[in-house]
Design a protein around this motif. Structure first.
Motif, mmCIF file in Angstrom:
data_model
loop_
_atom_site.group_PDB
_atom_site.id
_atom_site.type_symbol
_atom_site.label_atom_id
_atom_site.label_comp_id
_atom_site.label_asym_id
_atom_site.label_seq_id
_atom_site.Cartn_x
_atom_site.Cartn_y
_atom_site.Cartn_z
ATOM 1 N N TRP A 428 0.809 -1.221 0.000
ATOM 2 C CA TRP A 428 0.000 0.000 0.000
ATOM 3 C C TRP A 428 0.843 1.271 0.000
ATOM 4 N N VAL A 432 -0.040 5.613 -0.712
ATOM 5 C CA VAL A 432 0.259 6.696 0.232
ATOM 6 C C VAL A 432 1.111 7.771 -0.430
ATOM 7 N N CYS A 433 2.121 7.343 -1.193
ATOM 8 C CA CYS A 433 3.046 8.295 -1.824
ATOM 9 C C CYS A 433 2.413 9.079 -2.966
ATOM 10 N N SER A 436 -0.238 11.729 -0.968
ATOM 11 C CA SER A 436 0.385 12.817 -0.202
ATOM 12 C C SER A 436 0.563 14.091 -1.017
ATOM 13 N N PHE A 467 2.337 14.147 5.430
ATOM 14 C CA PHE A 467 1.229 13.298 4.976
ATOM 15 C C PHE A 467 1.721 11.879 4.680
ATOM 16 N N THR A 468 2.923 11.774 4.100
ATOM 17 C CA THR A 468 3.486 10.449 3.807
ATOM 18 C C THR A 468 3.730 9.668 5.102
ATOM 19 N N GLY A 471 0.511 8.501 6.572
ATOM 20 C CA GLY A 471 0.029 7.351 5.805
ATOM 21 C C GLY A 471 0.776 6.078 6.153
ATOM 22 N N CYS A 474 -0.376 4.555 9.310
ATOM 23 C CA CYS A 474 -1.621 3.799 9.143
ATOM 24 C C CYS A 474 -1.359 2.399 8.572
#
Length: 480
Positions: A428, A432-433, A436, A467-468, A471, A474
């Motif tokens: 995943w 995420v990348c 972001s 943000f990365t 993520g 998570c």
């Protein structure tokens, strides 16, 4: 300045460059192309590296920015210096300990193959677009000074420039670049120093230096101002880490040193020298605008990026000043382009195609990287032309804006990997990348409406990395 004189100057410079490139790289094997056989002298690498981040963009955009932003760029440069120390004492020992050829191999060992490929693709996007923007300014100035007077179209200009870059790197890679960039750095430094000397000898003095708004360096009064100190300084720290420590281009030469101690010395000494050099560019900008005002030279219709070329080659100074400008400008542009092309070839061959010494024979790797090298040159030429069609901003700001979106996920991946021991669900990570930068863009686009007039600057990079990291948190695997 006569276009024929400029063309002769360029031809003579490239003839010398080809000679150095051939002598340095004629016996290079794959290890020499990718890592310089880990045998480069650290002082030689330092001198060659100084010219790498000082591209043609820096050469003309930094002097031009003093009219609108003063010397606020030095706030970011101070951040660069701190970032260099972090790269030297955190990342360099890690890279040498893992014996990496491509630094993105770290992501494979830390997270898995999906993260590894994601990091490599983001570097590919970052470096190819950034190099295209940097080379665009080279082609634009050459078009103005040489090719337009000869009625040669811009696309032919681009093809010729990329052909030269390819020919100076295809044989020796890093082994050649260390030596050719030493020549380029020497020409660049002599050019900027001699230009300052000639301008001051023409009657421009530093008597009003401290009173001019163009020389203001620190801005603490308005947090909404893009020049605000802490915005610039913190952005400088993390931009440097991302665009140097997490950039295969900048690290490839550094990792060609014999050991990590030599590599660290290279980075620390280089940081000090680069700070001084960038200040000289800003000082040159102040002198150029002062000279224009004193001499009644109209700068109407010129952008900041046009001021240095227009005055240096406009017949206001002896012809030698124009020749010095052309040599320094071409040296700066070719230094950044050559190393970028080599790094793109290295990363694409090893990281994306998977052709390393552990997976393929020496002949197979050589055939693959030779084809990739040609492909990268063609791709960069195409991207330069696209930038030419779309350009509507100060070039140096465009470079950093692109970097803030594309290097953010890399910064987040490496930060999470180095400062935590957690494992994540690797499959995943690409999602995420990708998300972001999209979230960063949404906030950037609406920041003034949503946050009382606040305007994002280089801190986009930090937001993107944040943000990365969120993520990745998570995606942490639960024990058991």
């Amino acid at each position: 300045m006569n276009a024929t004189i400029i063309l002769i100057t360029i031809i003579c410079y490239f003839a010398l460059l080809f000679g150095v490139s051939y002598a340095a790289g004629r016996k290079a094997d794959n290890a020499g192309f990718f890592s310089g056989n880990r045998s480069s002298n650290w002082l030689l690498v330092t001198m060659s590296t100084i010219g790498a981040p000082i591209s043609a963009v820096t050469f003309i955009s930094v002097p031009g920015m003093v009219a609108g932003a003063g010397m606020s760029y030095m706030q970011m440069v101070l951040g660069f210096t701190v970032g260099q120390l972090i790269v030297a004492f955190v990342l360099i020992p890690l890279y040498y300990k893992m014996n990496l050829t491509s630094i993105y191999e770290y992501l494979d060992q830390r997270f898995g193959v999906k993260s590894y490929r994601t990091g490599a693709w983001f570097f590919f996007l970052s470096k190819s677009t950034g190099a295209a923007v940097r080379l665009f300014i080279v082609c634009t100035v050459l078009q103005l000074l040489v090719f337009s007077p000869m009625h040669i179209p811009f696309w032919a200009n681009v093809l010729l420039v990329m052909a030269v870059v390819y020919l100076t790197t295809f044989r020796g890679g890093v082994k050649s670049i260390v030596w050719t960039d030493l020549l380029k750095t020497t020409c660049l430094l002599l050019s900027i120093i001699l230009c300052i000397v000639f301008i001051m000898r023409s009657g421009v003095s530093l008597s009003g230096y401290g009173e001019s708004e163009m020389t203001r360096m620190f801005f603490f009064d308005d947090v909404n101002d893009g020049r605000y100190f802490w915005k610039q300084f913190l952005a400088g720290v993390f931009v440097l880490i991302a665009t140097t420590g997490l950039d295969q281009d900048m690290m490839q030469r550094t990792l060609s040193c014999k050991n990590y101690r030599d590599s660290q010395k290279n980075i620390v000494v280089g940081a000090i020298v680069q700070m001084s050099v960038i200040y000289l560019f800003l000082l040159l900008g102040y002198l150029l605008y002062t000279y224009a005002a004193q001499s009644g030279i109209s700068l109407e219709g010129l952008t900041g990026d046009d001021v240095f070329p227009a005055i240096a080659t406009g017949g206001y100074f002896p012809a030698i000043v124009g020749i010095i400008f052309v040599i320094g400008f071409i040296a700066a542009g070719n230094a950044a382009a050559g190393s970028a092309l080599t790094a793109l070839t290295t990363s694409f061959t090893i990281d994306i195609l998977g052709k390393s010494q552990q997976t393929a024979s020496e002949d197979t790797i050589k055939k693959t990287r030779t084809r990739v090298h040609v492909g990268m040159a063609i791709l960069m030429a195409a991207l330069i032309y696209i930038v030419y069609l779309l350009n509507n901003d100060s070039v140096i700001q465009t470079v950093y804006k692109v970097a803030s979106y594309t290097y953010g996920p890399l910064l987040g991946l490496f930060f999470f990997g180095i400062f935590t021991k957690k494992q994540v669900r690797d499959k995943w990570v690409p999602l995420v990348c990708v998300l972001s930068p999209i979230l960063t863009f949404i906030l950037d686009f609406n920041s003034q409406a949503w946050f009382g007039g606040y305007q994002f600057s280089h801190e986009r990079l930090l937001l993107n990395a944040f943000f990365t990291i969120i993520g990745l948190c998570c995606l942490i695997k639960k024990k058991g």
